[in-house]
Scaffold this active site. Structure first.
Site: not given
Ligand code: HPA
Ligand code: ZN
Length: 347
Positions: A23, A207, A210
């Site tokens: 990642h 993703h 988060e």
């Molecule tokens: N999250 C979402 N998009 C992103 C991230 C992240 O941590 N880093 C670069 N693009």
């Molecule tokens: Zn990322």
């Protein structure tokens, strides 16, 4: 739990473990020094007086506050040589941190929307990765990532612009990712383009979880049918989901220092990485955007080990997970896992 004596022996021991980074946004490895050098080389104005002013500006409150600077920083990347220099600088860090394999995400739309040809981006990244394979013994793959704040139609246009290059880069371009502003841009927005990428035989990641809810992790799995979840730390809000992740051995590419810098956690000691790992989840440690978050992958291992009291065996498991969760062929995984076992028993 055996305590590892102090920072340097711990760092040295961790460095010697063969690991993979899964990642990592290559645009997020743009250090302020290189940003300035490329700005000068390309005559691109920067809204900062000097390198220190750039670092001063890196005070993030959430994901969006980071993304705004990350996209602005990428404006200095113009030529094939720029993408090569960016990637080579990262690969030197990778080598110094003991990475055997890297799977880099890149965001073509960040560049094509500024008028940079997708061919230029691929060519620079590929030249560096192929060189590193020969001279540094590091293997590398590319994960083309769609920006989720843009439309699915735009993602399709990006895929269609990239596909004619596939045969030229089939040793590198193995997968598809989804990044950028998570909340309000759920995985299902990209259901059709992910279905097409699956038909085309790409490995899929996204993703999820988060800043967004555990539900996004569920829809990334069920609708996008991803093989790995990037971040996924919010999965622990949903015990049934977490059980499913554990049972299916779905890897989570966790980025502890990123989570700290973007306010996903208040303090590293509160990070759920160790709880997830101890519950049986397939957790890996990664840097995400090291130039912005104050640490490369080895810094993430060391900081996590110290803040969460990770044992020797847990750190070896994290390294093994990174190899297992990679998209390397089985024979390469076996070779690296054997090397890891040997390195783990030393020191
Ligand atoms: N999250 C979402 N998009 C992103 C991230 C992240 O941590 N880093 C670069 N693009
Ligand atoms: Zn990322």
């Amino acid at each position: 739990m055996p305590h590892l004596p102090s920072d340097t022996p711990l760092r040295d021991w961790l460095r010697a473990l063969p690991k993979a980074e899964l990642h990592l946004h290559i645009e997020g490895t743009l250090e302020p020094e290189l940003m300035f050098a490329l700005a000068e080389r390309n005559g691109v104005p920067l809204p900062y007086a000097d390198v220190d002013a750039v670092r001063q500006a890196y005070q993030f409150t959430d994901l969006q506050s980071f993304l705004d600077l990350y996209y602005a920083g990428a404006s200095v990347l113009i030529t094939e040589q720029d993408f090569y220099d960016l990637t080579m600088a990262y690969l030197h860090h990778a080598q110094a941190d003991g990475l055997a394999h890297v799977e880099l995400m890149f965001d073509p739309q960040t560049h094509t929307h500024r008028g940079i040809a997708i061919e230029t981006v691929f060519a620079g990244l590929a030249r560096a990765l192929r060189e590193a394979r020969g001279t540094m013994g590091i293997s590398g793959y590319l994960l083309l990532s769609f920006l989720r704040h843009l439309s699915e139609e735009d993602a399709f246009a990006t895929l269609n612009a990239a596909l004619p290059l596939r045969s030229q880069y089939d040793d590198l371009w193995v997968g598809i990712g989804l990044d950028s502003s998570e909340r309000g841009n759920p995985p299902e927005k990209f259901a059709r383009v992910y279905a097409r990428c699956a038909e085309l035989g790409f490995h899929l990641v996204a993703h999820a979880g988060e800043e967004g809810p555990a539900d996004y992790v569920r829809s990334a799995l069920e609708i996008l049918k991803v093989a790995r979840i990037d971040h996924g730390v919010r999965s622990s809000d949903d015990p049934d989901l977490l059980q499913e992740l554990i049972q299916r051995r779905i890897p989570l590419t966790v980025c502890p220092l990123s989570n700290l810098k973007l306010g996903v956690v208040r303090d590293l000691s509160e990070h759920n990485l160790a709880r997830l790992l101890r519950a049986g989840a397939m957790v890996t440690i990664n840097a995400d955007d090291p130039a912005y978050f104050g640490g490369y992958v080895l810094d993430n291992y060391v900081a996590s080990a110290q803040a969460l009291d990770l044992s020797h065996d847990e750190l070896v498991t994290l390294a093994a997970n990174s190899l297992q969760a990679s998209f390397l062929p089985a024979a390469d995984k076996t070779r690296l896992l054997d090397q890891l076992a040997a390195a783990a028993s030393r020191g």
